[in-house]
Design an enzyme around this catalytic site. Structure first.
Site, PDB file in Angstrom:
ATOM      1  N   TYR A  77      -6.784  -0.715   2.228  1.00  0.00           N
ATOM      2  CA  TYR A  77      -5.807  -1.753   1.603  1.00  0.00           C
ATOM      3  C   TYR A  77      -5.165  -1.135   0.330  1.00  0.00           C
ATOM      4  O   TYR A  77      -3.783  -0.904   0.450  1.00  0.00           O
ATOM      5  CB  TYR A  77      -6.162  -2.930   1.259  1.00  0.00           C
ATOM      6  CG  TYR A  77      -5.255  -3.929   0.866  1.00  0.00           C
ATOM      7  CD1 TYR A  77      -4.420  -4.797   1.908  1.00  0.00           C
ATOM      8  CD2 TYR A  77      -4.977  -4.102  -0.368  1.00  0.00           C
ATOM      9  CE1 TYR A  77      -3.610  -5.501   1.680  1.00  0.00           C
ATOM     10  CE2 TYR A  77      -3.966  -5.148  -0.615  1.00  0.00           C
ATOM     11  CZ  TYR A  77      -3.222  -5.720  -0.034  1.00  0.00           C
ATOM     12  OH  TYR A  77      -2.115  -6.333  -0.267  1.00  0.00           O
ATOM     13  N   SER A  90       1.280  -3.795  -3.731  1.00  0.00           N
ATOM     14  CA  SER A  90       0.210  -4.755  -4.450  1.00  0.00           C
ATOM     15  C   SER A  90       0.055  -3.882  -5.534  1.00  0.00           C
ATOM     16  O   SER A  90       0.013  -2.830  -5.723  1.00  0.00           O
ATOM     17  CB  SER A  90      -0.814  -4.950  -3.468  1.00  0.00           C
ATOM     18  OG  SER A  90      -1.938  -5.464  -4.142  1.00  0.00           O
TER      19      SER A  90
END
Length: 257
Positions: free
Chosen positions: A148, A138
């Site tokens: 994350y 990401s």
């Protein structure tokens, strides 16, 4: 015909990879937790494209799930030529608002599963002198933004290092770093998306097409959109302290709510 194994194949980026690869004539091994959805997906892709679609139900947050996919990747009689490590999820809440169990589960899926499945695939591919691995990360990997972002930063660094070590073996590895993509990701995490500007959203099918082109070119990191390429260029130039503050404010504005 070559075979691709895709984790998290039933929705979002994983489903887009499945559609694109099936349309190119690749047989598939579809991996996810929901057997009914997997069978429906396999039937649809087989009927539309005439490819073989194998179903493998596995939860990559468990030892049993990871081991089952490792075993399939190590099958020398039915080899996998392309691995797409796509399975992943987000947690709603800031640091210390998310339970330790949920944080550890994220690391199990985003880090341990990616390491083990990449290694199982790469070993088999190297012995045959060919193959490819796409690890879905990401753009959050490039900014300081909780577990994350940290887990996705690990994916990028691991992939680049492993790709360097495998140079000349015929095995390609690439970290795919998308921005916001309209998938089930935010809904499953309980994240609101109404406040995310329209220009920040990417189309999953176009993203996958660009990613496969980047893999064919031998790139080890793919940010498959000019808008996010420009944003990441700014990120590289920004001081880390300033970047951390901006990341926190952006997360509050565009992240879970």
């Amino acid at each position: 015909m070559t075979t691709a194994l895709i984790t998290g194949s039933t929705a979002g980026i994983g489903a887009a990879f499945a559609r694109r690869l099936a349309s190119r004539g690749h047989n598939l091994v579809l991996v996810a937790r929901d057997t009914a959805r997997l069978r429906e997906q396999a039937t649809e892709l087989h009927d539309r494209h005439g490819i073989e679609a194998e179903v493998l139900t596995a939860d990559l947050s468990t030892e049993e799930g990871i081991a089952a996919v490792e075993e399939r990747l190590g099958d020398r009689t039915h080899p996998v030529d392309l691995l797409v490590n796509n399975a992943g999820f987000g947690n709603k809440g800031r640091y210390l608002e998310v339970s330790m169990a949920d944080e550890l589960t994220m690391l199990k899926v985003h880090v341990e599963a990616v390491l083990r499945l990449s290694s199982a695939a790469a070993g088999s591919m190297r012995s045959r002198g060919r193959g490819g691995i796409v690890n879905v990360a990401s753009v959050a990997a490039f900014v300081p933004r909780g577990t994350y972002g940290a887990s996705k930063a690990w994916v990028v660094q691991f992939t680049q290092g492993a790709a360097r070590d495998l140079a000349g073996s015929g095995v390609r590895m690439m970290a795919l770093c998308p921005g916001f993509v309209r998938t089930e990701f935010h809904q499953r995490a309980g994240m609101g998306t109404d406040n995310i500007p329209g220009w920040m959203w990417l189309d999953a099918d176009k993203l996958v097409a660009a990613a496969l082109d980047d893999l064919a070119r031998g790139r080890t990191v793919s940010v498959p959109d000019p808008r996010y390429k420009a944003l990441m260029g700014v990120v590289k130039l920004a001081p880390r302290g300033l970047l951390g503050g901006l990341s926190a404010r952006t997360g509050r504005k565009y992240g879970p709510r």
